[in-house]
Design an enzyme around this catalytic site. Sequence first.
Site, PDB file in Angstrom:
ATOM      1  CE  LYS A   1       2.449   4.627 -23.494  1.00  0.00           C
ATOM      2  NZ  LYS A   1       2.575   6.038 -23.253  1.00  0.00           N
TER       3      LYS A   1
ATOM      4  N   GLY B   1      12.451   5.737 -19.574  1.00  0.00           N
ATOM      5  CA  GLY B   1      11.900   6.969 -18.972  1.00  0.00           C
ATOM      6  C   GLY B   1      11.453   7.951 -20.024  1.00  0.00           C
TER       7      GLY B   1
ATOM      8  N   GLY C   1       8.198   7.830 -21.807  1.00  0.00           N
ATOM      9  CA  GLY C   1       6.772   7.971 -22.112  1.00  0.00           C
ATOM     10  C   GLY C   1       6.332   7.047 -23.226  1.00  0.00           C
TER      11      GLY C   1
ATOM     12  CB  ALA D   1       4.490   1.847 -22.475  1.00  0.00           C
ATOM     13  N   GLY D   2       8.176   1.517 -22.414  1.00  0.00           N
ATOM     14  CA  GLY D   2       9.194   0.485 -22.639  1.00  0.00           C
ATOM     15  C   GLY D   2       9.234  -0.539 -21.510  1.00  0.00           C
ATOM     16  N   GLY D   3       9.268  -0.069 -20.263  1.00  0.00           N
ATOM     17  CA  GLY D   3       9.325  -0.983 -19.116  1.00  0.00           C
ATOM     18  C   GLY D   3       8.071  -1.833 -19.022  1.00  0.00           C
ATOM     19  CB  SER D   4       4.456  -1.014 -19.401  1.00  0.00           C
ATOM     20  OG  SER D   4       4.409  -0.077 -18.361  1.00  0.00           O
ATOM     21  CB  SER D   5       6.474  -2.900 -23.902  1.00  0.00           C
ATOM     22  OG  SER D   5       6.101  -3.685 -25.009  1.00  0.00           O
TER      23      SER D   5
ATOM     24  CG  ASP E   1       0.863   2.756 -19.704  1.00  0.00           C
ATOM     25  OD1 ASP E   1      -0.294   3.178 -19.577  1.00  0.00           O
ATOM     26  OD2 ASP E   1       1.863   3.487 -19.847  1.00  0.00           O
TER      27      ASP E   1
HETATM   28  O1  C5P Z   1       0.496   2.145 -13.057  1.00  0.00           O
HETATM   29  P1  C5P Z   1       1.903   2.633 -13.067  1.00  0.00           P
HETATM   30  O2  C5P Z   1       2.752   1.923 -12.049  1.00  0.00           O
HETATM   31  O3  C5P Z   1       2.528   2.662 -14.399  1.00  0.00           O
HETATM   32  O4  C5P Z   1       1.820   4.147 -12.582  1.00  0.00           O
HETATM   33  C1  C5P Z   1       2.955   4.857 -12.171  1.00  0.00           C
HETATM   34  C2  C5P Z   1       2.520   6.095 -11.413  1.00  0.00           C
HETATM   35  O5  C5P Z   1       1.930   7.039 -12.308  1.00  0.00           O
HETATM   36  C3  C5P Z   1       1.472   5.871 -10.352  1.00  0.00           C
HETATM   37  O6  C5P Z   1       2.051   5.500  -9.125  1.00  0.00           O
HETATM   38  C4  C5P Z   1       0.808   7.221 -10.259  1.00  0.00           C
HETATM   39  O7  C5P Z   1       1.600   8.116  -9.526  1.00  0.00           O
HETATM   40  C5  C5P Z   1       0.829   7.703 -11.708  1.00  0.00           C
HETATM   41  N1  C5P Z   1      -0.409   7.350 -12.438  1.00  0.00           N
HETATM   42  C6  C5P Z   1      -1.582   8.042 -12.161  1.00  0.00           C
HETATM   43  N2  C5P Z   1      -2.717   7.706 -12.847  1.00  0.00           N
HETATM   44  C7  C5P Z   1      -2.706   6.751 -13.788  1.00  0.00           C
HETATM   45  C8  C5P Z   1      -1.523   6.050 -14.091  1.00  0.00           C
HETATM   46  C9  C5P Z   1      -0.374   6.387 -13.396  1.00  0.00           C
HETATM   47  O8  C5P Z   1      -1.624   8.945 -11.324  1.00  0.00           O
HETATM   48  N3  C5P Z   1      -3.838   6.472 -14.438  1.00  0.00           N
END
Ligand code: C5P
Length: 310
Positions: A12, A99, A101, A103-107, A139
């Site tokens: 994304k 790493g 930005g 969302a590769g890991g999330s996808s 994500d």
């Molecule tokens: O949800 P995810 O594990 O992808 O988030 C990774 C880190 O990014 C969170 O631990 C937090 O530090 C930060 N984050 C945040 N606010 C969000 C999404 C992520 O502060 N809405």
Amino acid sequence: MTATVRVSAPAKINLHLEVLGLRADGFHELAMVMQSIDLADELSCINTADGSLHLTCDCDDLSCGRDNLIVRAAELLRQRSGFGELGARLHLSKRIPIGAGLAGGSSDGAAALVALNTLWGLGHSQAELECMAADLGSDMPFCIAGGSQLCFGRGETLEPLVAGCHRFGVVLVKDPLVSVSTPWAYGECRRLRGATYLDDESAFEDRRQALRQAPWLQPHDDLRTPPLRNDLQEVVAPQTPAVPIALQLLADLPGQLRVAMSGSGPSCFALFPDRSAADLALEQHRDQFHDAGLEAWSCSFLGHGAKLAA
Ligand code: C5P
């Protein structure tokens, strides 16, 4: 139950990433527009029915252990099913930079939920999978639904943009030697911009409403170029030289409409009127990206998220 399944896991980009404030749970309250693109990983799964979960990957830089969102998604799905004997061999073909930005890991994790729901015949609806995904990452629900979506809350609350966005072309670039930690980027945002954060729900809702009503998101106006906003860009770019370099090279491409960083970076992109314009710009300037040490792709907007391969 099925014997094998393949699922594509698209990346994304963020067309809009607005940091509204800090939540009681420590996450940031966001107002975003996320857009799937056709740069995708592929997850293949074989049913083993022996209680084992074994992940391999064609990329040495990625852990295939329990910190990988694919393994965590598989374990969560199996645990919620109550059938401990469910098992699978999973293989990831990695195309989305890590790493970045994007969302590769999330996808990849979202693809695991979609794949194993089919492979194991669990019959969860998309809404149920999105709900499970939200427990694994902010994500991840978007990565299941995909297309063009408003994403609120910590990113997990989706409102589909029914008409979708015009299929702009994208030139995407990333320095392969640089990655940005998402928690670091949000931590820096809080340190540098925390004093200006909104702090109550009605102020958050006013911003959400403003985004819903933004002219470029109205169905009759979908040819309007997204203005592109990323509040993390002003935090990450000054501390990550690869970002301003990428943004400048993209801004110099003839025919680009807008440029921005995606998510917490460091990948950056330029929008073009269509895919062929993006292809042409990349073809004619590939050497410049190469000389600056950047990997580059041309892509299209995509109307779906993690999806079973035909
Ligand atoms: O949800 P995810 O594990 O992808 O988030 C990774 C880190 O990014 C969170 O631990 C937090 O530090 C930060 N984050 C945040 N606010 C969000 C999404 C992520 O502060 N809405």
